[in-house]
Structure formats: structure tokens, C-alpha cells
Write a protein that holds these residues in place. Structure first.
Motif, PDB file in Angstrom:
ATOM      1  N   THR A 121       1.940  32.191  -0.533  1.00 59.68           N
ATOM      2  CA  THR A 121       3.224  32.466  -1.162  1.00 59.68           C
ATOM      3  C   THR A 121       4.294  31.586  -0.558  1.00 59.68           C
ATOM      4  N   LEU A 139       8.445  31.038  -0.894  1.00 66.07           N
ATOM      5  CA  LEU A 139       9.708  31.501  -1.461  1.00 66.07           C
ATOM      6  C   LEU A 139      10.471  30.326  -2.056  1.00 66.07           C
ATOM      7  N   ALA A 150      12.948  34.198  -4.408  1.00 64.53           N
ATOM      8  CA  ALA A 150      13.527  35.037  -3.367  1.00 64.53           C
ATOM      9  C   ALA A 150      14.307  36.180  -3.991  1.00 64.53           C
ATOM     10  N   ASP A 151      14.135  37.368  -3.426  1.00 62.18           N
ATOM     11  CA  ASP A 151      14.758  38.575  -3.944  1.00 62.18           C
ATOM     12  C   ASP A 151      15.597  39.192  -2.833  1.00 62.18           C
ATOM     13  N   GLU A 203      17.920  38.651   2.466  1.00 67.55           N
ATOM     14  CA  GLU A 203      16.957  38.375   3.538  1.00 67.55           C
ATOM     15  C   GLU A 203      15.959  37.293   3.120  1.00 67.55           C
ATOM     16  N   GLN A 204      15.391  37.422   1.933  1.00 68.45           N
ATOM     17  CA  GLN A 204      14.442  36.414   1.455  1.00 68.45           C
ATOM     18  C   GLN A 204      15.145  35.098   1.142  1.00 68.45           C
ATOM     19  N   GLU A 205      16.335  35.159   0.563  1.00 70.22           N
ATOM     20  CA  GLU A 205      17.068  33.934   0.243  1.00 70.22           C
ATOM     21  C   GLU A 205      17.347  33.112   1.493  1.00 70.22           C
ATOM     22  N   LEU A 253      15.446  32.798   3.951  1.00 73.18           N
ATOM     23  CA  LEU A 253      14.189  32.203   4.420  1.00 73.18           C
ATOM     24  C   LEU A 253      13.689  31.053   3.547  1.00 73.18           C
ATOM     25  N   GLN A 303      10.451  28.976   5.984  1.00 71.19           N
ATOM     26  CA  GLN A 303       9.333  29.893   6.176  1.00 71.19           C
ATOM     27  C   GLN A 303       8.459  29.557   7.370  1.00 71.19           C
TER      28      GLN A 303
END
Length: 132
Positions: free
Chosen positions: A9, A11, A63-64, A67-69, A71, A75
């Protein structure tokens, strides 16, 4: 029985810009692009890209949330995290030279010919022709 790792995966900020980069910049193929439902019944896009003839590929995941954005592009903590093996380094390098950002000049190592490049978000990759 172990078969191997099929997908990793990655992001991304946007599915379509990522698809364009991986297909036009790296010559990957889209092996899946469909909408599925999450366990909560919400629609979610499922996008896989793979090098031609490759058995493993990338699952592009938008990214959702914050926090994910944060990264996206980070990653692997600033390290090379993905390795693209090719049979003809010189041809692959020439094909990619104007499409990706290379961070160094190609070099020969005991394990093969290699150069580090960044994807559209800043993740670092090795382009490598392994020694036989």
C-alpha cells in the motif's frame, strides 16, 4: 503455503495523478481500478498498478484524514523504501530521465547498477539492474 507479497500500500493524495505518474513516468500498468464497499458499506476506490510482467504491485490508497495526509511521501522515513528492478538499466534510466526526479548519478555497486529517484510525492526508490 507462501506465495509472496502481492501488493504494497502506498498513500497518495489523488488517485488520478498517481495513476498518471506510475503509468507515464514509470511505465506501470493499471491492473485494477474499481469501486468497492468498505466494511461500513461506504464506497472506496481500489487501484492497483504493476510493472509490466510484474507479480507484485502497488495498491494506491488515497490518504484519509490529516494523519495519513502527513505521511504521503514520507512512508519510509526518508529512506529508500521501494525497489524497481529492470533488465536494461540504461534504457530504463533514459526513458525515465525527464519524467522523475533523480537524486544522484547512476552508480555501480557489487549488487548491481543503481540510482535513487523520487516519486511524485517524494518517496525514494532505487532503480536497479541486479547483477546476474
Amino acid at each position: 503455503m507462501t506465495y509472496g507479497i502481492a501488493l504494497t500500500t502506498l498513500l497518495v493524495r489523488d488517485y488520478d495523478e498517481a495513476i498518471e505518474f506510475y503509468t507515464k513516468g514509470l511505465g506501470f500498468e493499471v491492473s485494477a481500478d474499481q469501486t468497492t464497499n468498505t466494511g461500513a458499506g461506504e464506497p472506496k476506490r481500489w487501484v492497483e498498478v504493476r510493472p509490466p510482467g510484474g507479480s507484485s504491485g502497488l495498491l494506491l490508497a488515497k490518504a484519509d484524514g490529516a494523519e495519513q495526509e502527513a505521511l504521503v511521501g514520507q512512508q519510509f522515513g526518508g529512506r529508500v523504501g521501494l525497489f524497481l528492478h529492470v533488465k536494461d538499466f540504461d534504457a530504463a534510466y533514459a526513458s525515465m530521465k525527464d519524467k522523475v526526479k533523480f537524486l544522484e548519478e547512476p552508480r555501480s555497486e557489487p549488487y548491481g547498477k543503481v540510482v535513487v529517484f523520487q516519486d511524485l510525492y517524494g518517496n525514494q526508490w532505487d532503480l536497479m539492474e541486479p547483477r546476474s
